[in-house]
Design an enzyme around this catalytic site. Structure first.
Site, PDB file in Angstrom:
ATOM      1  N   LYS A  51       0.819  -1.212   0.000  1.00  0.00           N
ATOM      2  CA  LYS A  51       0.000   0.000   0.000  1.00  0.00           C
ATOM      3  C   LYS A  51       0.860   1.274   0.000  1.00  0.00           C
ATOM      4  O   LYS A  51       0.404   2.323  -0.433  1.00  0.00           O
ATOM      5  CB  LYS A  51      -0.988  -0.031   1.148  1.00  0.00           C
ATOM      6  CG  LYS A  51      -2.014  -1.133   0.890  1.00  0.00           C
ATOM      7  CD  LYS A  51      -3.188  -1.153   1.775  1.00  0.00           C
ATOM      8  CE  LYS A  51      -4.202  -2.175   1.309  1.00  0.00           C
ATOM      9  NZ  LYS A  51      -3.695  -3.575   1.226  1.00  0.00           N
TER      10      LYS A  51
HETATM   11  C1  LIG Z   1      -4.234  -4.605   0.398  1.00  0.00           C
HETATM   12  C2  LIG Z   1      -3.413  -5.834   0.222  1.00  0.00           C
HETATM   13  C3  LIG Z   1      -3.726  -6.800  -0.769  1.00  0.00           C
HETATM   14  C4  LIG Z   1      -4.940  -6.691  -1.667  1.00  0.00           C
HETATM   15  O1  LIG Z   1      -4.808  -5.683  -2.641  1.00  0.00           O
HETATM   16  P1  LIG Z   1      -6.109  -5.166  -3.441  1.00  0.00           P
HETATM   17  O2  LIG Z   1      -5.628  -4.013  -4.239  1.00  0.00           O
HETATM   18  O3  LIG Z   1      -7.089  -4.738  -2.361  1.00  0.00           O
HETATM   19  O4  LIG Z   1      -6.639  -6.281  -4.252  1.00  0.00           O
HETATM   20  C5  LIG Z   1      -2.883  -7.907  -0.902  1.00  0.00           C
HETATM   21  N1  LIG Z   1      -1.816  -8.073  -0.084  1.00  0.00           N
HETATM   22  C6  LIG Z   1      -1.493  -7.180   0.872  1.00  0.00           C
HETATM   23  C7  LIG Z   1      -0.313  -7.449   1.745  1.00  0.00           C
HETATM   24  C8  LIG Z   1      -2.266  -6.031   1.060  1.00  0.00           C
HETATM   25  O5  LIG Z   1      -1.941  -5.161   2.033  1.00  0.00           O
END
Ligand SMILES: *Cc1c(COP(=O)(O)O)cnc(C)c1O
Length: 497
Positions: free
Chosen positions: A112
């Site tokens: 993120k």
């Molecule tokens: C948020 C997240 C995801 C999922 O990503 P999306 O864009 O919501 O599909 C996968 N792995 C981790 C570690 C995350 O923090």
């Protein structure tokens, strides 16, 4: 380039407004009116550039009301070496045809950061470009990872403050410490006595409360959110797919035009959707493999064309993918079947708990997407197997994707290269990773999950990333814990402080 809603309506706004508003007025998500193209010459040209320069170039195709210089300044600030190390999104080789895109070298060790480091900078410019005089208060309810990444992104950003609510008994000790030790002059972190739904409902209620909006307006403040349906979070994610292709061209892993399959551990469908946009722009992407955990609503959807959110919710060891409503799927529906049908499908999802796509719409999605899911035992076995056979330590989310990629390659007997997207440092989920390597009983020695970090480092020799080491020694700056009924007054108090 203007932005319109996935659900119709008259609204047509610039990128700055789309980023400032977050959600379109009719409840839909903003999408660019058209998808810009990326030619072979352009891809070859940006292959010689740094990550920040690639980012400014790609983002500039969508944010045409921002100058290249502005975007470059923001990208350089966001992806600085002090924050991401020498390479923001490195590609590593796992085996003959399997490569990994590591997206967790940022300040909170999860993917993120790739969006939340640059989005606040784009957001502040959006405030200026739209003549906004008030301060923005970013409200976040978090089950763990998003809160910390948003705090790191918004801390000390001019004209904004950020307040994060987490369920005090619903996050891991590592996650809690990460948030409670958060530095920055414009941040506030508060624990709620309750679960994640209590925190999220509280935040939603505050957003919808007109008296609250007026009170805050009198204090020169308006509310905004940082969640993944904002276009400002999506557009930075397109960059790393282009960047990965460029890096694989440079290393000789690909010749221009070779199709690259990509496998993404998916929750809200933001990350994989960004890859689809890159493909539509012209990047030679082959199939998009959507990897889910036991909450396999997307696997069923991609198998049958029916989305059905009415099903049990499972808590898993890949918690960032524990999602039954994947918000960004709405953007894919918009691209394959237009605004009118998207509005109908979204109505059905809200009212009846699901919808079934028309045959031709589903066929279009099947041209690019395949779904697989990985259960808890397979996830753990994958972590052990990849560590023992490929000498690579991966986290629980990445393991879900790695297993899905293997299933796909076996089923389709493809010779193409595949890029597995790695979304978190193994240390972010150290206890489950350790248990996967050493067996269930090995967890008994830990009184809490911070101890698993050291144990995992000792056992594997892989260094704990700097943002996660020494957490227990840091000063606690935020220890407030309140009842969920008191969230409103906490928001007003912080806005007026
Ligand atoms: C948020 C997240 C995801 C999922 O990503 P999306 O864009 O919501 O599909 C996968 N792995 C981790 C570690 C995350 O923090």
């Amino acid at each position: 380039m203007n932005f319109i809603s996935t659900r119709g309506g008259e609204e047509r706004v610039s990128a700055a407004y789309a980023i400032k508003n977050g959600l379109a007025k009719d409840g839909g998500l903003y999408m660019p009116e058209s998808i810009p193209s990326l030619t072979e010459d352009e891809i070859k040209k940006i292959s010689g550039l740094s990550y920040s320069e690639r980012a400014a170039y790609i983002i500039g195709k969508f944010l045409t009301d921002y100058t290249y210089e502005e975007l470059l300044e923001d990208a350089k600030g966001a992806y600085a070496e002090e924050k991401f190390g020498p390479s923001a999104a490195p590609v590593t080789k796992l085996s003959e045809n399997t490569y990994m895109l590591e997206l967790w070298h940022g300040p909170t060790s999860a993917f993120k950061d790739m969006a939340l480091q640059i989005m606040p900078r784009l957001f502040v410019r959006a405030l200026r470009k739209t003549g906004e005089k008030r301060n923005a208060l970013i409200l976040v309810a978090t089950s763990g990872d998003t809160g910390k990444a948003a705090l790191e992104g918004y801390k000390d950003i001019d004209g904004t403050s950020i307040q994060v609510f987490y369920p005090t008994d619903g996050v891991s000790r590592v996650q809690k410490l990460q948030m409670q030790t958060q530095e920055g002059g414009n941040v506030k972190v508060i624990g709620i006595r309750g679960n994640f739904d209590d925190a999220q409902s509280g935040v939603k209620r505050i957003f919808a409360d007109m008296d609250m909006v007026r009170t805050l307006d009198d204090a020169g403040t308006f509310l905004s959110s940082a969640n993944s349906i904002n276009w400002g979070r999506l557009v930075p994610q397109i960059v790393y797919y282009v960047s990965a292709y460029c890096d694989m061209l440079a290393s000789g892993a690909l010749k221009y035009g070779d199709k690259l399959d990509v496998c993404v551990p998916t929750g809200n469908f933001g990350n994989i959707f960004a890859c689809y946009i890159a493909k539509l722009m012209g990047l030679p992407i082959g199939r998009l493999i959507c990897a889910s955990n036991k909450n396999n609503v997307l696997t069923d959807f991609l198998e049958s064309g029916t989305y059905n959110r009415v099903r049990p919710f499972h808590q898993t060891i890949s918690p960032s993918m524990d999602i039954l409503i994947s918000s960004n799927l709405e953007r894919l529906l918009y691209l394959v079947c237009g605004q009118k049908k998207t509005a109908e499908y979204m109505n059905a999802l809200a009212n009846d708990g699901g919808y079934t796509l028309d045959g031709e719409d589903f066929a279009k999605i099947k041209e690019s997407f395949l779904g697989y899911y990985t259960d808890e035992e397979e996830t753990k076995a994958t972590i052990r197997c990849v560590y023992e056979n490929k000498n690579c330590l991966i986290d629980t989310h990445t393991a879900v994707a790695h297993h899905a990629a293997e299933e796909y390659m076996n089923e389709y007997e493809t010779e193409r290269k595949i890029l597995v997207v790695s979304t978190a440092s193994p240390y972010k989920f150290a206890k489950d990773v350790y248990v996967s390597l050493r067996g269930e009983s090995s967890a008994l020695q830990f009184s809490d999950d911070t101890e698993a970090l050291d144990a995992l480092e000792t056992y594997t020799g892989v260094k704990i990333p700097a943002p996660l080491s020494g957490l227990t020694a840091k000063v606690i700056l935020h220890s407030d814990i309140i009842d969920k009924e008191d969230m409103d007054s906490a928001v007003v108090g912080f806005a007026k402080a």
